[in-house]
Write a protein that holds these residues in place. Structure first.
Motif, PDB file in Angstrom:
ATOM      1  N   MET A  68       0.688  -1.217   0.124  1.00 54.84           N
ATOM      2  CA  MET A  68      -0.069  -0.010   0.134  1.00 54.84           C
ATOM      3  C   MET A  68       1.044   1.333   0.121  1.00 54.84           C
ATOM      4  SD  MET A  68      -2.249   1.478   2.999  1.00 54.84           S
ATOM      5  CE  MET A  68      -3.882   1.043   3.171  1.00 54.84           C
ATOM      6  N   SER A  69       0.750   2.125  -0.856  1.00 58.25           N
ATOM      7  CA  SER A  69       1.356   3.512  -1.058  1.00 58.25           C
ATOM      8  C   SER A  69       0.967   4.301   0.128  1.00 58.25           C
ATOM      9  CB  SER A  69       1.119   3.924  -2.243  1.00 58.25           C
ATOM     10  OG  SER A  69       1.759   3.227  -3.420  1.00 58.25           O
ATOM     11  N   LEU A  70       1.886   5.361   0.547  1.00 59.53           N
ATOM     12  CA  LEU A  70       1.563   6.258   1.407  1.00 59.53           C
ATOM     13  C   LEU A  70       0.909   7.606   0.799  1.00 59.53           C
ATOM     14  CD1 LEU A  70       4.761   6.509   3.604  1.00 59.53           C
ATOM     15  CD2 LEU A  70       2.765   5.383   4.214  1.00 59.53           C
ATOM     16  N   SER A  71      -0.062   8.216   1.132  1.00 59.32           N
ATOM     17  CA  SER A  71      -0.465   9.389   0.474  1.00 59.32           C
ATOM     18  C   SER A  71       0.425  10.559   0.382  1.00 59.32           C
ATOM     19  CB  SER A  71      -1.664   9.763   1.302  1.00 59.32           C
ATOM     20  OG  SER A  71      -1.105  10.473   2.462  1.00 59.32           O
ATOM     21  N   PRO A  72       0.579  11.181  -0.175  1.00 61.76           N
ATOM     22  CA  PRO A  72       1.447  12.784  -0.329  1.00 61.76           C
ATOM     23  C   PRO A  72       1.820  13.299   0.894  1.00 61.76           C
ATOM     24  CG  PRO A  72       0.185  12.798  -2.207  1.00 61.76           C
ATOM     25  CD  PRO A  72      -0.573  11.487  -1.559  1.00 61.76           C
ATOM     26  N   VAL A  73       0.689  13.396   1.877  1.00 61.83           N
ATOM     27  CA  VAL A  73       0.869  14.010   3.094  1.00 61.83           C
ATOM     28  C   VAL A  73       1.777  12.855   3.963  1.00 61.83           C
ATOM     29  CG1 VAL A  73      -0.349  14.587   5.277  1.00 61.83           C
ATOM     30  CG2 VAL A  73      -1.076  15.422   3.042  1.00 61.83           C
ATOM     31  N   GLU A  74       1.362  11.663   3.937  1.00 64.24           N
ATOM     32  CA  GLU A  74       2.078  10.775   4.855  1.00 64.24           C
ATOM     33  C   GLU A  74       3.629  10.631   4.317  1.00 64.24           C
ATOM     34  OE1 GLU A  74      -1.500   7.457   5.663  1.00 64.24           O
ATOM     35  OE2 GLU A  74      -0.400   7.545   3.991  1.00 64.24           O
ATOM     36  N   LEU A  75       3.809  10.880   3.085  1.00 65.90           N
ATOM     37  CA  LEU A  75       5.180  10.810   2.749  1.00 65.90           C
ATOM     38  C   LEU A  75       5.882  12.017   3.076  1.00 65.90           C
ATOM     39  CD1 LEU A  75       5.250   9.721  -1.283  1.00 65.90           C
ATOM     40  CD2 LEU A  75       6.538   8.538   0.777  1.00 65.90           C
ATOM     41  N   ALA A  76       5.362  13.188   3.083  1.00 66.73           N
ATOM     42  CA  ALA A  76       6.009  14.467   3.401  1.00 66.73           C
ATOM     43  C   ALA A  76       6.321  14.148   4.951  1.00 66.73           C
ATOM     44  CB  ALA A  76       4.972  15.546   3.134  1.00 66.73           C
ATOM     45  N   LYS A  77       5.453  13.635   5.625  1.00 67.30           N
ATOM     46  CA  LYS A  77       5.718  13.451   7.261  1.00 67.30           C
ATOM     47  C   LYS A  77       6.737  12.295   7.559  1.00 67.30           C
ATOM     48  CE  LYS A  77       3.380  12.177  11.562  1.00 67.30           C
ATOM     49  NZ  LYS A  77       4.552  11.850  12.106  1.00 67.30           N
ATOM     50  N   LYS A  78       6.799  11.230   6.521  1.00 64.80           N
ATOM     51  CA  LYS A  78       7.585  10.252   6.903  1.00 64.80           C
ATOM     52  C   LYS A  78       9.154  11.047   6.605  1.00 64.80           C
ATOM     53  CE  LYS A  78       9.319   6.082   4.672  1.00 64.80           C
ATOM     54  NZ  LYS A  78       9.103   4.989   3.670  1.00 64.80           N
ATOM     55  N   GLN A  79       9.350  11.769   5.671  1.00 66.69           N
ATOM     56  CA  GLN A  79      10.702  12.294   5.453  1.00 66.69           C
ATOM     57  C   GLN A  79      11.067  13.206   6.535  1.00 66.69           C
ATOM     58  OE1 GLN A  79      11.928  15.542   3.699  1.00 66.69           O
ATOM     59  NE2 GLN A  79       9.951  16.121   4.416  1.00 66.69           N
ATOM     60  N   LEU A  80       9.944  14.064   6.972  1.00 60.16           N
ATOM     61  CA  LEU A  80      10.359  15.066   7.670  1.00 60.16           C
ATOM     62  C   LEU A  80      10.569  14.336   9.279  1.00 60.16           C
ATOM     63  CD1 LEU A  80      10.512  17.940   8.711  1.00 60.16           C
ATOM     64  CD2 LEU A  80       8.205  17.908   9.339  1.00 60.16           C
ATOM     65  N   ASP A  81      10.062  13.603   9.541  1.00 59.38           N
ATOM     66  CA  ASP A  81      10.327  12.587  10.726  1.00 59.38           C
ATOM     67  C   ASP A  81      11.659  12.001  10.807  1.00 59.38           C
ATOM     68  OD1 ASP A  81       7.725  13.392  11.809  1.00 59.38           O
ATOM     69  OD2 ASP A  81       6.939  11.502  11.395  1.00 59.38           O
TER      70      ASP A  81
END
Length: 113
Positions: free
Chosen positions: A1-14
């Protein structure tokens, strides 16, 4: 399952804030492009170059932290406004980054200069 754009942004920031280079890079495509906005000048491209740039950044600034001030998302684009603190030069900086998501990863980043 792919992450949403917001989830990807959060993942990289975290991951950025943990200075976890592998988790950070896992949000990006292997041929990511990092550009300036509004000129669209290419700063660098590719996951290998991104690894080099951020490994050096983390090494030089071990206490650096980006606090998310605002996030806007529309379709496959996420725009983050951050306050970066803890830098070795002791100068806090505001940063705005725009992320374009394609095929489940961040394919382009623009930093407002």
């Amino acid at each position: 399952m792919s992450l949403s754009p917001v989830e990807l942004a959060k993942k990289q920031l975290d991951a950025y804030n943990r200075q976890d280079i592998d988790a950070f890079l896992s949000a990006y495509s292997s041929n990511v492009e990092v550009r300036e906005f509004p000129s669209n000048n290419l700063i660098y491209s590719g996951n290998d170059k991104m690894r080099e740039v951020y490994t050096n950044l983390f090494k030089a600034n071990p206490k650096q932290h980006a606090e998310l001030k605002a996030r806007t998302a529309h379709l496959n684009v996420v725009i983050d406004h951050e306050l970066v603190t803890g830098r070795t030069n002791r100068i806090d900086a505001e940063a705005v980054a725009m992320y374009e998501i394609k095929d489940g990863s961040i394919s382009k980043v623009w930093f407002i200069k």
